[in-house]
Design an enzyme around this catalytic site. Structure first.
Site, mmCIF file in Angstrom:
data_model
loop_
_atom_site.group_PDB
_atom_site.id
_atom_site.type_symbol
_atom_site.label_atom_id
_atom_site.label_comp_id
_atom_site.label_asym_id
_atom_site.label_seq_id
_atom_site.Cartn_x
_atom_site.Cartn_y
_atom_site.Cartn_z
ATOM 1 N N LYS A 79 0.849 -1.201 0.000
ATOM 2 C CA LYS A 79 0.000 0.000 0.000
ATOM 3 C C LYS A 79 0.881 1.247 0.000
ATOM 4 C CE LYS A 79 -3.798 2.086 2.660
ATOM 5 N NZ LYS A 79 -4.612 1.977 3.890
ATOM 6 N N SER A 154 -9.561 1.800 3.194
ATOM 7 C CA SER A 154 -8.761 2.560 2.271
ATOM 8 C C SER A 154 -7.740 1.740 1.489
ATOM 9 C CB SER A 154 -8.032 3.661 3.034
ATOM 10 O OG SER A 154 -7.082 3.093 3.928
ATOM 11 N N SER A 178 -9.455 -0.412 7.411
ATOM 12 C CA SER A 178 -8.942 -0.336 6.040
ATOM 13 C C SER A 178 -8.272 -1.585 5.493
ATOM 14 C CB SER A 178 -7.966 0.822 5.918
ATOM 15 O OG SER A 178 -8.674 2.017 5.812
HETATM 16 N N1 GLN Z 1 -12.668 4.212 6.683
HETATM 17 C C1 GLN Z 1 -11.999 4.660 7.870
HETATM 18 C C2 GLN Z 1 -11.637 6.116 7.735
HETATM 19 O O1 GLN Z 1 -11.907 6.680 6.723
HETATM 20 C C3 GLN Z 1 -10.817 3.800 8.148
HETATM 21 C C4 GLN Z 1 -9.614 4.154 7.392
HETATM 22 C C5 GLN Z 1 -8.429 3.308 7.724
HETATM 23 O O2 GLN Z 1 -8.547 2.289 8.401
HETATM 24 N N2 GLN Z 1 -7.270 3.762 7.293
HETATM 25 O O3 GLN Z 1 -11.097 6.706 8.635
#
Ligand code: GLN
Length: 484
Positions: A79, A154, A178
């Site tokens: 990532k 994400s 994420s």
């Molecule tokens: N969807 C969550 C956010 O937008 C989690 C994001 C993540 O785990 N990096 O904060």
């Protein structure tokens, strides 16, 4: 033999039996990326020279008859919030469009030392803020199972790359779900270890008290193999735990008979009927495998989203202060003084969601509101963590849906931030409590177009082994294998 379809043990046996070389395996992936990634857009940057150099090193080892390291010849994707020396790392943000890190994250270093071949960097929501990968500064990633839909986020690029056979395994980051949510959306396995289990040295910080690095793969065994490689104390990350790492791979074959699995009613109330249906079948299967199913309570669950979006934005507003056009990345031109340089750089460099989070986070930390928001959220976080400790006095693991809804269409939620935030309802709790979690495929929705559903298992602090063991038994018994 399709070399992009192999699991990690299959790659190993292909190498040792000389049916394929590591170079052939890497090249097969590069060809597939060339063919398919135009439509999926899982990758932001490719590093073919680096992958091929490692593959040749492995092929020399094979030729010399020397023992092979545990991930020899395994093509991996990383990532783009995880630093890779000499390979551009953007965090999917325009503000880091030109950023080339001077060092590798510990997790990357450990994977390469174990013989893995780094194919490239994957797309994500900008600075890992989002649940669909639509917040990338470089355009969205598409779900390989249905190109009109999001892969989740994400870490959507990592999940999509693994699902589409554009990598055997991948690393993602999980701050509020994420890893687990995109794993569910793309029908792969994704795991977040206990907070502190995997070093975050070289992970670009989003919300430091919540951030984790963890693996994606198509089987639970492959996830265990990757986690075993990256887990463990790292002197470069003071939050990494000095607790021995058990052999996660050996743990897979332990019996699940008699393990107590809790079903928290709070995670099933008002749930989408199709997801509920798949989860019920999954829970029935766990019972048939000999697990003891019990209902448990996690009473503060309803406050988790509010608590998460206060703490995460507060920490983000502080962490993102460093992007000032001086120390990292892109600097805007045409400014009159320092202040205008900061403003122009940050205004042009950050996307809308990142700006929204910086403003929310600055607000909840500001002197007049700190007690009402930030301090209160910290107290709620303690209560949420206590819920889990109490539940784990009665059960060995908890089972929940990973996501309240199946993968949605690109564009469907992007204009409604609150709707997007609410999709994280079942995943943010584990990050807030610091407990480990895994998402495994749990069949497809009954109605067309038959979308992937994920089952989440949450466990006690530092008990990743039980989660892997249960997930493995479930995968083996269910025929719920990815890509089927
Ligand atoms: N969807 C969550 C956010 O937008 C989690 C994001 C993540 O785990 N990096 O904060």
């Amino acid at each position: 033999m399709d070399l992009t379809n192999l699991t990690i043990p299959e790659i190993r046996s292909a190498l040792t039996s000389r049916r394929a070389s590591a170079e052939e395996i890497v090249r097969a992936h590069l060809v597939k990326i060339e063919e398919r990634d135009r439509e999926i857009h899982a990758y932001l940057t490719l590093s073919p020279e680096r992958a091929l150099a490692k593959a040749r090193e492995i092929d020399h080892l094979v030729a010399s008859g020397a023992p092979l390291p545990p991930l020899a010849g395994v093509p991996i994707a990383i990532k783009d919030v995880i630093l890779t020396r000499g390979v551009r790392t953007t965090c999917a943000s325009r503000i880091l469009d030109n950023y080339i890190p001077p060092y590798d994250a510990t997790a990357v270093e450990r994977l390469e030392a174990a013989g893995a071949c780094l194919l490239g960097k994957t797309n994500c929501d900008e600075f890992a803020m989002g649940s669909s990968t639509e917040n990338s500064g470089y355009g969205p990633t598409r779900n390989p199972h249905d190109l009109e839909r999001v892969p989740g986020g994400s870490s959507g690029g990592s999940a999509a790359a693994v699902a589409a056979r554009l990598a055997t395994a991948a690393l993602g980051s999980d701050t509020g779900g994420s890893i687990r949510q995109p794993a569910a959306f793309c029908e792969t396995v994704g795991m977040m270890g206990t907070y502190g289990r995997v070093s975050r040295y070289g992970l670009v910080a989003f919300a430091s008290s919540l951030d984790h690095i963890g693996p994606f793969a198509r089987t639970v065994r492959d996830v265990a193999l990757v986690l075993r490689t990256i887990a463990g104390r790292d002197p470069n990350d003071s939050t990494s735990a000095d607790i021995p790492v058990p052999d996660y791979v050996a743990a897979l074959d332990e019996s699940v008979r008699g393990l107590r699995i809790g079903v928290p009613g709070e995670y099933f109330a008002g749930l989408n009927a199709e997801i509920a249906d798949n989860l019920q079948k999954g829970i029935d299967l766990l019972a048939r495998l000999g697990c003891q199913i019990k209902s448990v309570r996690l009473p503060h669950t309803e406050y988790a989203i509010a608590c998460y979006y206060i703490i995460a934005t507060a920490e983000a507003s502080s962490n993102l202060a460093r992007y000032d056009g001086v120390r990292y990345g892109v600097r805007s031109t045409g400014y009159r003084d320092l202040r205008e340089m900061y403003e122009k750089t940050r205004n042009r460099g950050f996307g809308a969601e990142v700006k929204r989070r910086i403003m929310l986070g600055t607000h909840v930390l500001s002197s007049g509101y700190y007690d009402a928001y930030y301090l209160k959220a910290q107290k709620v976080r303690t209560l949420l963590a206590r819920d889990f400790v109490q539940a784990f006095e009665e059960v060995d693991a908890v089972v929940t849906p990973t996501s309240p809804i199946p993968p949605f269409k690109i564009g469907e939620r992007i204009d409604d931030p609150l709707q997007m935030y609410l999709t994280d309802i079942y995943t943010v709790t584990a990050d807030l409590a610091g407990v480990p979690g895994i998402s495994v495929p749990c069949g497809r929705t009954r109605s067309l177009p038959h979308l992937p559903v994920g089952m989440q298992l949450l466990g006690k602090h530092f008990d990743e082994a039980s989660l892997l063991c249960i997930a493995h038994a479930f995968e083996q018994a269910g025929g719920f294998a990815a890509g089927s």
